[in-house]
Design an enzyme around this catalytic site. Structure first.
Site, PDB file in Angstrom:
ATOM      1  N   THR A  72       1.501  -1.057  -6.661  1.00  0.00           N
ATOM      2  CA  THR A  72       1.584  -1.064  -8.125  1.00  0.00           C
ATOM      3  C   THR A  72       2.396   0.145  -8.577  1.00  0.00           C
ATOM      4  OG1 THR A  72      -0.626  -2.042  -8.183  1.00  0.00           O
ATOM      5  CG2 THR A  72       0.272  -1.229 -10.270  1.00  0.00           C
ATOM      6  N   LYS A 106       0.914  -7.241 -13.857  1.00  0.00           N
ATOM      7  CA  LYS A 106      -0.129  -6.514 -13.098  1.00  0.00           C
ATOM      8  C   LYS A 106      -0.819  -5.466 -13.992  1.00  0.00           C
ATOM      9  CE  LYS A 106      -2.355  -4.336  -9.820  1.00  0.00           C
ATOM     10  NZ  LYS A 106      -3.656  -4.817  -9.419  1.00  0.00           N
ATOM     11  N   LYS A 117      -3.510   6.212 -12.206  1.00  0.00           N
ATOM     12  CA  LYS A 117      -2.044   6.022 -12.235  1.00  0.00           C
ATOM     13  C   LYS A 117      -1.693   4.800 -13.081  1.00  0.00           C
ATOM     14  CE  LYS A 117      -0.933   3.743  -8.357  1.00  0.00           C
ATOM     15  NZ  LYS A 117      -0.775   2.341  -8.539  1.00  0.00           N
TER      16      LYS A 117
HETATM   17  P1  NAP Z   1      -4.477   3.641  -0.045  1.00  0.00           P
HETATM   18  O1  NAP Z   1      -5.601   3.142   0.768  1.00  0.00           O
HETATM   19  O2  NAP Z   1      -4.603   4.958  -0.729  1.00  0.00           O
HETATM   20  O3  NAP Z   1      -3.163   3.651   0.883  1.00  0.00           O
HETATM   21  C1  NAP Z   1      -1.969   4.207   0.421  1.00  0.00           C
HETATM   22  C2  NAP Z   1      -0.886   4.046   1.463  1.00  0.00           C
HETATM   23  O4  NAP Z   1       0.305   4.719   0.967  1.00  0.00           O
HETATM   24  C3  NAP Z   1      -1.214   4.688   2.811  1.00  0.00           C
HETATM   25  O5  NAP Z   1      -0.624   3.930   3.831  1.00  0.00           O
HETATM   26  C4  NAP Z   1      -0.539   6.059   2.674  1.00  0.00           C
HETATM   27  O6  NAP Z   1      -0.207   6.646   3.927  1.00  0.00           O
HETATM   28  C5  NAP Z   1       0.727   5.668   1.950  1.00  0.00           C
HETATM   29  N1  NAP Z   1       1.359   6.821   1.294  1.00  0.00           N
HETATM   30  C6  NAP Z   1       0.881   7.531   0.255  1.00  0.00           C
HETATM   31  N2  NAP Z   1       1.730   8.533  -0.081  1.00  0.00           N
HETATM   32  C7  NAP Z   1       2.769   8.449   0.791  1.00  0.00           C
HETATM   33  C8  NAP Z   1       3.965   9.188   0.970  1.00  0.00           C
HETATM   34  N3  NAP Z   1       4.279  10.228   0.174  1.00  0.00           N
HETATM   35  N4  NAP Z   1       4.803   8.819   1.969  1.00  0.00           N
HETATM   36  C9  NAP Z   1       4.512   7.755   2.761  1.00  0.00           C
HETATM   37  N5  NAP Z   1       3.393   6.998   2.661  1.00  0.00           N
HETATM   38  C10 NAP Z   1       2.530   7.357   1.663  1.00  0.00           C
HETATM   39  O7  NAP Z   1      -4.083   2.616  -1.209  1.00  0.00           O
HETATM   40  P2  NAP Z   1      -4.428   1.069  -1.395  1.00  0.00           P
HETATM   41  O8  NAP Z   1      -5.757   0.940  -2.044  1.00  0.00           O
HETATM   42  O9  NAP Z   1      -4.125   0.338  -0.149  1.00  0.00           O
HETATM   43  O10 NAP Z   1      -3.359   0.691  -2.542  1.00  0.00           O
HETATM   44  C11 NAP Z   1      -1.982   0.581  -2.263  1.00  0.00           C
HETATM   45  C12 NAP Z   1      -1.280   0.137  -3.548  1.00  0.00           C
HETATM   46  O11 NAP Z   1      -1.834  -1.108  -3.988  1.00  0.00           O
HETATM   47  C13 NAP Z   1      -1.434   1.091  -4.728  1.00  0.00           C
HETATM   48  O12 NAP Z   1      -0.249   1.062  -5.503  1.00  0.00           O
HETATM   49  C14 NAP Z   1      -2.592   0.491  -5.523  1.00  0.00           C
HETATM   50  O13 NAP Z   1      -2.545   0.829  -6.902  1.00  0.00           O
HETATM   51  C15 NAP Z   1      -2.358  -0.985  -5.305  1.00  0.00           C
HETATM   52  N6  NAP Z   1      -3.560  -1.844  -5.364  1.00  0.00           N
HETATM   53  C16 NAP Z   1      -4.724  -1.439  -4.810  1.00  0.00           C
HETATM   54  C17 NAP Z   1      -5.842  -2.276  -4.872  1.00  0.00           C
HETATM   55  C18 NAP Z   1      -7.179  -1.878  -4.299  1.00  0.00           C
HETATM   56  O14 NAP Z   1      -8.175  -2.507  -4.677  1.00  0.00           O
HETATM   57  N7  NAP Z   1      -7.275  -0.900  -3.411  1.00  0.00           N
HETATM   58  C19 NAP Z   1      -5.738  -3.532  -5.469  1.00  0.00           C
HETATM   59  C20 NAP Z   1      -4.504  -3.941  -5.987  1.00  0.00           C
HETATM   60  C21 NAP Z   1      -3.418  -3.077  -5.930  1.00  0.00           C
HETATM   61  P3  NAP Z   1      -1.283   7.580   4.690  1.00  0.00           P
HETATM   62  O15 NAP Z   1      -2.119   6.642   5.516  1.00  0.00           O
HETATM   63  O16 NAP Z   1      -0.449   8.502   5.493  1.00  0.00           O
HETATM   64  O17 NAP Z   1      -2.076   8.296   3.627  1.00  0.00           O
END
Ligand code: NAP
Length: 293
Positions: A99, A174, A243
């Site tokens: 997102t 979204k 965010k």
């Molecule tokens: P998450 O568990 O926090 O994972 C984030 C990912 O991004 C990890 O692989 C992290 O790598 C990587 N990352 C963060 N900063 C980085 C950087 N500077 N360089 C390279 N890689 C980086 O997040 P998530 O919950 O899976 O969500 C991912 C996205 O989907 C977000 O935009 C979120 O808003 C969206 N989303 C989430 C949900 C939900 O329910 N969780 C639902 C819909 C949409 P590391 O492993 O090294 O930290």
């Protein structure tokens, strides 16, 4: 899809891990990159190639899927010194499922267009459990032909695709959907706090909602244990919703639209984030309500 894509998946966090596993299980050739290398081990054990940089990943694949935190993370994995963009060739495809903001997504679409890279703006609705079951709803901003081409890939991760228009329409939709999620979560937390303040068991709120077909919402069941046990293991980390709330308010401000309830939710989430709760599930705002003002 005539020739199956060679998929390079970037971002194996809560959502990306489950989505990439589903692609692998469906028989797609999936290679992975994650900033924290240890998260790639289970993929290596499954026989997936693990790239040491996004650039190396893009060299092995023709289709890159990104599922990372935010615009700064996308900048890093695409445009950084070892970013994937430097290895893109005309005809490659980029599907972003993180997102981001509509402005950022529009700029990314423009860059891809200039480089001859097919771009799909495909954020998702649904959290950890839906990602694990391949039941996400994909909000698509793309050329229709591109969407049709990649539908078999997307349908592996999601049960439905909602077509919103050209990029950044998927991201714009979204944010509208997440506005409701943000407000539903704070509504549950405030309702539980009010119940406790009156000596009423918050479990009775969930019981009442479940008995009322008009109020029996699956999202409430998802957050029930968090609220009742006051335990907030991250399904949707608070920092990501914060965010998104800021993206909503920025978009609204650009259009001279006021979102007073979302603004209040953003302030509550900021307070919660400043208390160190950013990595907990967003329902942790309940604990912030219990703190003195
Ligand atoms: P998450 O568990 O926090 O994972 C984030 C990912 O991004 C990890 O692989 C992290 O790598 C990587 N990352 C963060 N900063 C980085 C950087 N500077 N360089 C390279 N890689 C980086 O997040 P998530 O919950 O899976 O969500 C991912 C996205 O989907 C977000 O935009 C979120 O808003 C969206 N989303 C989430 C949900 C939900 O329910 N969780 C639902 C819909 C949409 P590391 O492993 O090294 O930290």
């Amino acid at each position: 899809m005539s020739v199956p894509p060679r998929i390079g998946f970037i971002g194996l966090g809560i959502m990306g891990r489950a989505m990439a596993l589903n692609l692998h299980r469906a028989g797609f050739q999936v290679s992975v990159y994650n900033r924290t290398r240890s998260r790639t081990t289970e993929f290596a054990d499954l026989g997936c190639q693990v790239a040491s940089t996004p650039r190396a990943l893009a060299k092995m694949c023709d289709t890159i899927i990104t599922m990372v935190s935010d615009p700064a993370a996308i900048d890093e994995v695409l445009e950084g010194p070892e970013g994937a963009a430097s290895a893109f060739q005309g005809g490659n495809a980029l599907i972003n499922m993180s997102t981001l903001s509509p402005d950022y997504t529009a700029a990314l679409a423009k860059k891809c267009y200039a480089a001859g890279v097919v771009f799909l703006d495909c954020p998702v609705s649904g959290s950890k459990a839906a990602a694990e079951k391949g039941q996400l709803v994909i909000l698509a901003g793309a050329e229709k032909a591109a969407l049709e081409r990649f539908a078999p890939v997307l349908k592996t991760m999601g049960k439905e695709i909602v077509y919103a228009g050209l990029p950044p329409a998927g991201t714009a939709l979204k944010l509208c959907v997440n506005l409701i999620v943000a407000q539903l979560t704070t509504a549950l937390a405030e309702s539980a706090a009010l119940a406790q303040a009156q000596g009423i068991d918050p479990a009775l709120i969930f019981e009442t909602l479940a008995h009322n077909p008009a109020m029996n919402c699956g999202y409430f069941s998802l957050k029930k244990d968090n609220i009742l046990k006051r335990d907030f293991p991250p399904a949707f980390p608070l920092r990501h919703m914060l965010k998104d709330a800021r993206f909503m308010l920025a978009e609204a401000a650009k259009k001279r639209l006021e979102l007073p309830v979302t603004a209040a939710v953003e302030r509550l989430m900021t307070k919660s984030y400043n208390s160190g709760y950013g990595d907990k599930d967003l329902s942790v705002v309940l604990d912030t309500l219990a703190e003195p003002l």
